[in-house]
Design a protein around this motif. Structure first.
Motif, PDB file in Angstrom:
ATOM      1  N   ILE A 252      13.811 -20.807 -79.488  1.00 23.19           N
ATOM      2  CA  ILE A 252      13.771 -19.300 -79.771  1.00 23.19           C
ATOM      3  C   ILE A 252      14.782 -18.575 -78.565  1.00 23.19           C
ATOM      4  O   ILE A 252      14.847 -19.065 -77.613  1.00 23.19           O
ATOM      5  CB  ILE A 252      12.458 -18.684 -79.730  1.00 23.19           C
ATOM      6  CG1 ILE A 252      12.407 -17.118 -80.679  1.00 23.19           C
ATOM      7  CG2 ILE A 252      11.972 -18.397 -78.540  1.00 23.19           C
ATOM      8  CD1 ILE A 252      11.090 -16.656 -80.975  1.00 23.19           C
ATOM      9  N   GLY A 253      15.474 -17.886 -79.276  1.00 23.23           N
ATOM     10  CA  GLY A 253      16.380 -16.869 -78.313  1.00 23.23           C
ATOM     11  C   GLY A 253      17.389 -15.842 -79.075  1.00 23.23           C
ATOM     12  O   GLY A 253      17.478 -16.032 -80.260  1.00 23.23           O
ATOM     13  N   LYS A 254      17.805 -15.089 -78.138  1.00 17.60           N
ATOM     14  CA  LYS A 254      18.916 -14.022 -78.696  1.00 17.60           C
ATOM     15  C   LYS A 254      20.138 -14.593 -79.185  1.00 17.60           C
ATOM     16  O   LYS A 254      20.652 -15.440 -78.750  1.00 17.60           O
ATOM     17  CB  LYS A 254      19.075 -12.852 -77.800  1.00 17.60           C
ATOM     18  CG  LYS A 254      17.838 -12.002 -77.496  1.00 17.60           C
ATOM     19  CD  LYS A 254      18.175 -11.088 -76.600  1.00 17.60           C
ATOM     20  CE  LYS A 254      17.086 -10.152 -76.357  1.00 17.60           C
ATOM     21  NZ  LYS A 254      17.238  -8.968 -75.303  1.00 17.60           N
TER      22      LYS A 254
ATOM     23  N   TYR B 158      15.082 -19.834 -88.500  1.00 14.14           N
ATOM     24  CA  TYR B 158      14.852 -18.683 -89.202  1.00 14.14           C
ATOM     25  C   TYR B 158      15.563 -17.597 -88.331  1.00 14.14           C
ATOM     26  O   TYR B 158      15.772 -17.685 -87.078  1.00 14.14           O
ATOM     27  CB  TYR B 158      13.345 -18.431 -88.909  1.00 14.14           C
ATOM     28  CG  TYR B 158      12.201 -19.358 -89.603  1.00 14.14           C
ATOM     29  CD1 TYR B 158      12.275 -19.135 -91.113  1.00 14.14           C
ATOM     30  CD2 TYR B 158      11.675 -20.292 -89.010  1.00 14.14           C
ATOM     31  CE1 TYR B 158      11.342 -19.999 -91.841  1.00 14.14           C
ATOM     32  CE2 TYR B 158      10.619 -21.097 -89.792  1.00 14.14           C
ATOM     33  CZ  TYR B 158      10.693 -20.884 -91.096  1.00 14.14           C
ATOM     34  OH  TYR B 158       9.995 -21.720 -91.894  1.00 14.14           O
ATOM     35  N   VAL B 159      16.193 -16.746 -89.163  1.00 14.77           N
ATOM     36  CA  VAL B 159      16.912 -15.728 -88.534  1.00 14.77           C
ATOM     37  C   VAL B 159      16.105 -14.332 -88.673  1.00 14.77           C
ATOM     38  O   VAL B 159      16.014 -13.965 -89.696  1.00 14.77           O
ATOM     39  CB  VAL B 159      18.265 -15.324 -89.164  1.00 14.77           C
ATOM     40  CG1 VAL B 159      19.145 -14.352 -88.689  1.00 14.77           C
ATOM     41  CG2 VAL B 159      18.881 -16.752 -89.123  1.00 14.77           C
TER      42      VAL B 159
ATOM     43  N   GLU C  36      15.036 -18.629 -84.437  1.00 13.11           N
ATOM     44  CA  GLU C  36      13.680 -19.451 -84.192  1.00 13.11           C
ATOM     45  C   GLU C  36      13.708 -20.628 -84.780  1.00 13.11           C
ATOM     46  O   GLU C  36      14.094 -20.658 -86.168  1.00 13.11           O
ATOM     47  CB  GLU C  36      12.428 -18.494 -84.612  1.00 13.11           C
ATOM     48  CG  GLU C  36      11.364 -19.121 -84.437  1.00 13.11           C
ATOM     49  CD  GLU C  36      10.020 -18.591 -85.300  1.00 13.11           C
ATOM     50  OE1 GLU C  36       8.827 -18.902 -85.003  1.00 13.11           O
ATOM     51  OE2 GLU C  36      10.429 -17.582 -86.055  1.00 13.11           O
ATOM     52  N   ALA C  37      13.724 -21.910 -84.172  1.00 14.15           N
ATOM     53  CA  ALA C  37      13.443 -23.008 -84.600  1.00 14.15           C
ATOM     54  C   ALA C  37      12.073 -23.036 -85.244  1.00 14.15           C
ATOM     55  O   ALA C  37      11.153 -22.586 -84.716  1.00 14.15           O
ATOM     56  CB  ALA C  37      13.916 -24.246 -83.636  1.00 14.15           C
ATOM     57  N   THR C  38      11.724 -24.148 -85.771  1.00 15.35           N
ATOM     58  CA  THR C  38      10.396 -24.759 -86.404  1.00 15.35           C
ATOM     59  C   THR C  38       9.868 -25.529 -85.156  1.00 15.35           C
ATOM     60  O   THR C  38       8.531 -25.681 -85.227  1.00 15.35           O
ATOM     61  CB  THR C  38      10.392 -25.441 -87.490  1.00 15.35           C
ATOM     62  OG1 THR C  38      11.044 -26.591 -87.517  1.00 15.35           O
ATOM     63  CG2 THR C  38      10.860 -24.606 -88.476  1.00 15.35           C
ATOM     64  N   ALA C  39      10.310 -25.878 -84.209  1.00 20.30           N
ATOM     65  CA  ALA C  39       9.653 -26.798 -83.162  1.00 20.30           C
ATOM     66  C   ALA C  39      10.140 -26.142 -81.808  1.00 20.30           C
ATOM     67  O   ALA C  39      10.549 -24.921 -81.692  1.00 20.30           O
ATOM     68  CB  ALA C  39      10.394 -28.164 -83.198  1.00 20.30           C
ATOM     69  N   ASP C  40       9.703 -26.706 -80.707  1.00 22.34           N
ATOM     70  CA  ASP C  40       9.711 -26.465 -79.272  1.00 22.34           C
ATOM     71  C   ASP C  40      11.373 -26.240 -78.941  1.00 22.34           C
ATOM     72  O   ASP C  40      11.730 -25.857 -78.074  1.00 22.34           O
ATOM     73  CB  ASP C  40       9.157 -27.111 -78.320  1.00 22.34           C
ATOM     74  CG  ASP C  40       7.692 -26.652 -78.523  1.00 22.34           C
ATOM     75  OD1 ASP C  40       7.033 -25.739 -79.048  1.00 22.34           O
ATOM     76  OD2 ASP C  40       6.947 -27.631 -78.009  1.00 22.34           O
ATOM     77  N   LYS C  41      12.365 -27.016 -79.977  1.00 20.81           N
ATOM     78  CA  LYS C  41      13.650 -27.018 -79.204  1.00 20.81           C
ATOM     79  C   LYS C  41      14.338 -26.990 -80.636  1.00 20.81           C
ATOM     80  O   LYS C  41      13.675 -27.373 -81.981  1.00 20.81           O
ATOM     81  CB  LYS C  41      14.086 -28.080 -78.543  1.00 20.81           C
ATOM     82  CG  LYS C  41      13.800 -29.412 -79.134  1.00 20.81           C
ATOM     83  CD  LYS C  41      14.405 -30.582 -78.274  1.00 20.81           C
ATOM     84  CE  LYS C  41      14.455 -31.818 -78.751  1.00 20.81           C
ATOM     85  NZ  LYS C  41      14.992 -32.883 -77.939  1.00 20.81           N
TER      86      LYS C  41
ATOM     87  N   TYR D 256      20.228 -21.501 -92.516  1.00 20.14           N
ATOM     88  CA  TYR D 256      18.733 -20.866 -92.802  1.00 20.14           C
ATOM     89  C   TYR D 256      17.760 -21.732 -93.368  1.00 20.14           C
ATOM     90  O   TYR D 256      17.799 -22.346 -94.238  1.00 20.14           O
ATOM     91  CB  TYR D 256      18.967 -19.605 -93.651  1.00 20.14           C
ATOM     92  CG  TYR D 256      19.750 -18.522 -92.893  1.00 20.14           C
ATOM     93  CD1 TYR D 256      21.135 -18.750 -92.412  1.00 20.14           C
ATOM     94  CD2 TYR D 256      19.562 -17.204 -93.413  1.00 20.14           C
ATOM     95  CE1 TYR D 256      21.733 -17.745 -91.791  1.00 20.14           C
ATOM     96  CE2 TYR D 256      20.295 -16.257 -92.705  1.00 20.14           C
ATOM     97  CZ  TYR D 256      21.480 -16.459 -92.244  1.00 20.14           C
ATOM     98  OH  TYR D 256      22.047 -15.491 -91.588  1.00 20.14           O
ATOM     99  N   TYR D 257      16.551 -21.760 -92.658  1.00 22.83           N
ATOM    100  CA  TYR D 257      15.560 -22.625 -92.893  1.00 22.83           C
ATOM    101  C   TYR D 257      14.690 -22.145 -94.033  1.00 22.83           C
ATOM    102  O   TYR D 257      14.466 -21.129 -94.363  1.00 22.83           O
ATOM    103  CB  TYR D 257      14.582 -22.993 -91.787  1.00 22.83           C
ATOM    104  CG  TYR D 257      13.684 -24.084 -91.641  1.00 22.83           C
ATOM    105  CD1 TYR D 257      14.309 -25.279 -91.700  1.00 22.83           C
ATOM    106  CD2 TYR D 257      12.161 -23.957 -91.461  1.00 22.83           C
ATOM    107  CE1 TYR D 257      13.482 -26.494 -91.923  1.00 22.83           C
ATOM    108  CE2 TYR D 257      11.749 -25.182 -91.525  1.00 22.83           C
ATOM    109  CZ  TYR D 257      11.965 -26.378 -91.536  1.00 22.83           C
ATOM    110  OH  TYR D 257      11.626 -27.570 -91.366  1.00 22.83           O
TER     111      TYR D 257
END
Length: 198
Positions: free
Chosen positions: A56-58, A139-140, A121-126, A84-85
């Motif tokens: 996750i990040g800007k 995800y946007v 945002e990703a669906t995992a930790d990276k 886009y997921y």
């Protein structure tokens, strides 16, 4: 008695026809919908985090591609292509499909406001790449003028530019929201769910 029965049958028939007409109502495909999108909140912390390593990040928009892919510049400077997921909009480049250009324009309109804060945002930790290994899945989220973040992927489904392509598994944390959005768009025959031209 026959007359009363005949009147009753006519009323039942008239009510049935009205019900069928109402059920088959086609939406005005110029309208915008977000009542389901507004219910999903961005709850993960993102300040000082990296999409690539923290999931996750800007970011800011670097270049628009189509309705389900955009290039973003991450806060750390990297440029990444995000697929886009959980959605798949009609094509708007190469072989153009019905509603493809409209989907691409919708993305530009939602993200194109100057100074809009964007979080990936990703669906995992990276971050993870798609099956082609060329784009990251994500995800946007973008900050609406009302101060709340909106999930653009979900908004695309709610507005009938894509079906929900996710499965009801832990891999798709927002699945129930996407299902509600898809049911809504199908019920009112919105955009890709209609016979109307874009």
């Amino acid at each position: 008695m026959k007359r009363i029965f005949s009147i009753f049958l006519l009323l039942v028939l008239a009510a049935s026809c009205c019900g069928l007409i109402a059920c088959n109502k086609v939406a005005d495909n110029t309208e915008y919908y977000d009542s389901i999108t507004k219910t999903l909140k961005l709850s993960k912390p993102y300040d000082g985090k990296s999409f690539l390593t923290d999931g996750i990040g800007k970011a800011t928009v670097e270049r628009y591609t189509d309705g389900d892919t955009t290039q973003f510049r991450l806060a750390q400077g990297d440029v990444v292509s995000i697929r886009y997921y959980q959605i798949d909009t009609p094509e708007s480049t190469g072989g153009v499909e019905k509603w493809g250009k409209a989907a691409a324009n919708f993305v530009k309109k939602q993200l194109g406001v100057s100074g809009t804060e964007i979080v990936l945002e990703a669906t995992a930790d990276k971050a993870e790449k798609d099956s082609y290994g060329t784009r990251y899945l994500g995800y946007v989220w973008y900050k609406h003028p009302d101060g709340q973040f909106k999930n653009l992927n979900l908004e695309i489904v709610e507005n009938g530019f894509s079906d929900n392509t996710g499965l009801n598994t832990s891999e798709y944390p927002y699945y129930s929201y996407f299902e509600k959005a898809q049911s809504f768009a199908r019920k009112i025959q919105l955009r890709i769910n209609s016979e109307l031209d874009d």
